[in-house]
Design a protein around this motif. Structure first.
Motif, PDB file in Angstrom:
ATOM      1  N   GLU A   1       0.758  -1.198   0.129  1.00 45.30           N
ATOM      2  CA  GLU A   1       0.080   0.073  -0.027  1.00 45.30           C
ATOM      3  C   GLU A   1       0.843   1.188   0.010  1.00 45.30           C
ATOM      4  O   GLU A   1       0.513   2.332  -0.655  1.00 45.30           O
ATOM      5  N   LEU A   2       1.826   1.106   0.849  1.00 48.93           N
ATOM      6  CA  LEU A   2       2.886   2.277   0.954  1.00 48.93           C
ATOM      7  C   LEU A   2       3.643   2.514  -0.437  1.00 48.93           C
ATOM      8  O   LEU A   2       3.612   3.752  -1.135  1.00 48.93           O
ATOM      9  N   TRP A   3       3.913   1.421  -1.214  1.00 47.26           N
ATOM     10  CA  TRP A   3       4.551   1.564  -2.638  1.00 47.26           C
ATOM     11  C   TRP A   3       3.314   2.268  -3.504  1.00 47.26           C
ATOM     12  O   TRP A   3       3.724   2.915  -4.310  1.00 47.26           O
ATOM     13  N   TRP A   4       1.857   1.771  -3.557  1.00 48.06           N
ATOM     14  CA  TRP A   4       1.259   2.362  -4.272  1.00 48.06           C
ATOM     15  C   TRP A   4       1.074   3.969  -4.019  1.00 48.06           C
ATOM     16  O   TRP A   4       0.766   4.438  -5.037  1.00 48.06           O
TER      17      TRP A   4
ATOM     18  N   ARG B   1      -6.534   9.299  10.098  1.00 47.06           N
ATOM     19  CA  ARG B   1      -5.975   8.550   8.845  1.00 47.06           C
ATOM     20  C   ARG B   1      -6.728   7.341   8.582  1.00 47.06           C
ATOM     21  O   ARG B   1      -7.266   6.605   9.370  1.00 47.06           O
ATOM     22  N   TYR B   2      -6.722   6.682   7.257  1.00 47.63           N
ATOM     23  CA  TYR B   2      -7.243   5.739   6.990  1.00 47.63           C
ATOM     24  C   TYR B   2      -6.517   4.785   6.089  1.00 47.63           C
ATOM     25  O   TYR B   2      -6.359   5.064   4.675  1.00 47.63           O
ATOM     26  N   ASN B   3      -5.664   3.755   6.499  1.00 47.75           N
ATOM     27  CA  ASN B   3      -4.899   2.802   5.735  1.00 47.75           C
ATOM     28  C   ASN B   3      -4.718   1.389   6.432  1.00 47.75           C
ATOM     29  O   ASN B   3      -5.423   1.327   7.545  1.00 47.75           O
ATOM     30  N   LEU B   4      -4.101   0.500   5.720  1.00 51.46           N
ATOM     31  CA  LEU B   4      -4.190  -0.989   6.335  1.00 51.46           C
ATOM     32  C   LEU B   4      -3.607  -0.708   7.931  1.00 51.46           C
ATOM     33  O   LEU B   4      -3.881  -1.678   8.558  1.00 51.46           O
ATOM     34  N   SER B   5      -2.607   0.108   8.274  1.00 49.20           N
ATOM     35  CA  SER B   5      -2.389   0.347   9.492  1.00 49.20           C
ATOM     36  C   SER B   5      -3.423   0.597  10.752  1.00 49.20           C
ATOM     37  O   SER B   5      -3.512   0.188  11.653  1.00 49.20           O
ATOM     38  N   THR B   6      -4.398   1.245  10.222  1.00 42.64           N
ATOM     39  CA  THR B   6      -5.519   1.522  10.894  1.00 42.64           C
ATOM     40  C   THR B   6      -6.177   0.354  11.329  1.00 42.64           C
ATOM     41  O   THR B   6      -6.905   0.362  12.495  1.00 42.64           O
TER      42      THR B   6
ATOM     43  N   ALA C   1      -6.786   2.528  -1.371  1.00 40.76           N
ATOM     44  CA  ALA C   1      -6.184   2.266  -2.591  1.00 40.76           C
ATOM     45  C   ALA C   1      -7.222   1.387  -3.425  1.00 40.76           C
ATOM     46  O   ALA C   1      -7.453   1.527  -4.786  1.00 40.76           O
ATOM     47  N   VAL C   2      -8.418   0.761  -3.183  1.00 41.87           N
ATOM     48  CA  VAL C   2      -9.417  -0.032  -3.743  1.00 41.87           C
ATOM     49  C   VAL C   2     -10.729   0.925  -3.729  1.00 41.87           C
ATOM     50  O   VAL C   2     -11.096   1.022  -2.538  1.00 41.87           O
TER      51      VAL C   2
ATOM     52  N   ASN D   1     -18.911  -6.514   2.711  1.00 41.52           N
ATOM     53  CA  ASN D   1     -18.383  -5.298   3.190  1.00 41.52           C
ATOM     54  C   ASN D   1     -17.110  -4.997   2.520  1.00 41.52           C
ATOM     55  O   ASN D   1     -16.033  -5.852   2.437  1.00 41.52           O
ATOM     56  N   THR D   2     -16.837  -3.945   2.002  1.00 44.91           N
ATOM     57  CA  THR D   2     -15.818  -3.553   1.070  1.00 44.91           C
ATOM     58  C   THR D   2     -15.307  -2.223   1.639  1.00 44.91           C
ATOM     59  O   THR D   2     -15.639  -1.566   2.556  1.00 44.91           O
ATOM     60  N   PRO D   3     -14.026  -2.151   1.200  1.00 42.14           N
ATOM     61  CA  PRO D   3     -13.197  -0.681   1.607  1.00 42.14           C
ATOM     62  C   PRO D   3     -14.176   0.504   1.406  1.00 42.14           C
ATOM     63  O   PRO D   3     -14.254   1.257   2.366  1.00 42.14           O
TER      64      PRO D   3
END
Length: 374
Positions: free
Chosen positions: A21-24, A212-217, A264-265, A276-278
């Protein structure tokens, strides 16, 4: 030999996904001069990872602690009941004396000591009474909550309910799928109640505390689940589902929720109607009014559509709380709502208000006209 926990086995995949995700994000930066809430920020990410590690450790500490406070089973439980009873009596007596004072009693007001070269202010009995009542009220409500959580935890454990089931445990693919679906259903209700009762919200708010809202969340998980009550997942054992299936259902449910914490999605097409989706979960994390208390499902979004809590993502989501706590300190993140509840209980004037601050919705404390709020 104990079976491995699937969530622990998935940790390398979690780390790899965050790296991807960070790379994206670096390949798709925000427009110049614009910030993006999904981007990683070092302090926020460290706070989320710290809470994630804490959520793995906490059950081994808090769980046994709460069980040792079960009333009628241990000395700790007996002491807890005694503390609650004494605090309740003290609070009630304080309430009576306060009402007498408000209706013309003779407790003196604060003043100064006479015949002193320099006036010395002394605390009135009213102030002392208010302080005593406030502290006792917090002790009474807190001990009652811990005692209730302890009893509930023991009475609804999968081990205990599994011994009571009249249904013989059966294996096989259909039972495995039934376990996953049943866990998902119970998760919906527990998640929904975590937004509708402040006691449960005090545990769950940790997960919503990031702006914030990313996979670490996804890894910013609660650490105080032992001190609350919930719809018992042990009911699956009562239905005759084998313990190993229940453990896997829990793990699969938790692992699924990881990937939906991303910007990202944007959409996964027609599956948005079922899963349930992003997109659905971004709306769930929104602090705007239309996004409050919606989309509680874990794997399936069908529960929300069935029970009237579904709301699609329409306008850009503003993440975080309606009143953000502005801190990255994990201790404050984990305890801020508990401290707010204690402060509200201390300032309450009746038992209905005191338990209302614990049991009613999180927004009840901030309704116009309550505690001087307008």
């Amino acid at each position: 030999m104990a079976r491995p926990d699937l969530t622990v086995l998935a940790i390398p995949a979690f780390v790899g996904a965050m790296g991807a995700e960070l790379w994206w994000q670096r390949r798709n930066p925000a427009a110049p001069g614009m910030s993006r809430a999904g981007d990683y920020e070092l302090g926020d990410t460290i706070a989320s990872l710290t809470m994630g590690v804490g959520s793995l450790i906490a059950p081994f500490v808090a769980g046994p602690m709460v069980r040792r406070l079960a009333p009628g089973r241990t000395k700790g439980g007996t002491t807890l009941l005694a503390v609650g009873a004494v605090a309740g009596v003290v609070t009630t007596v304080g309430d009576v004396l306060r009402r007498r004072r408000e209706h013309g009693g003779d407790l003196p007001e604060a003043g100064t000591l006479p015949d002193q070269p320099t006036p010395v202010t002394v605390r009135s009995r009213v102030d002392a009474l208010r302080l005593m009542t406030s502290g006792a009220a917090v002790a009474a409500v807190g001990s009652t909550a811990i005692a209730a959580a302890s009893v509930w935890s023991l009475q609804t454990s999968a081990t205990r309910l599994g011994r009571l089931t009249p249904v013989a445990a059966r294996g096989g693919p259909l039972t495995y799928l039934a376990a996953i679906a049943a866990w998902d259903f119970l998760y919906y209700w527990n998640h929904r109640l975590s937004h509708e009762s402040r006691w449960l919200w005090a545990v769950h708010v940790v997960h919503h505390s990031s702006e914030r809202y990313n996979l670490s969340t996804a890894l910013r998980q609660p650490v105080a689940e032992a001190f609350t009550m919930a719809v018992p997942f042990g009911a699956l054992a009562l239905a005759g589902i084998p313990p190993r299936y229940i453990e896997d259902a829990r793990a699969i449910n938790l692992i699924y929720q990881f990937w939906i914490h991303t910007e990202a999605v944007r959409s996964i097409g027609w599956l948005e109607k079922v899963l349930n989706t992003p997109s659905h979960h971004r709306a769930h994390h929104g602090s705007q009014r239309q996004y409050l208390d919606i989309n509680h499902g874990s794997i399936l979004i069908l529960w929300d559509k069935l029970f009237g809590t579904f709301e699609p993502e329409v306008e850009p989501v503003r993440y975080g709380l309606t009143r953000n706590i502005e801190t990255l300190n994990p201790v404050v993140i984990a305890t801020h709502e508990w401290r707010s509840i204690a402060a509200d209980v201390a300032g309450a004037r009746t038992w209905s208000e005191r338990f209302g601050y614990l049991l009613r919705g999180p927004g009840w404390a901030h309704e116009p006209g309550r505690a001087g709020i307008s």
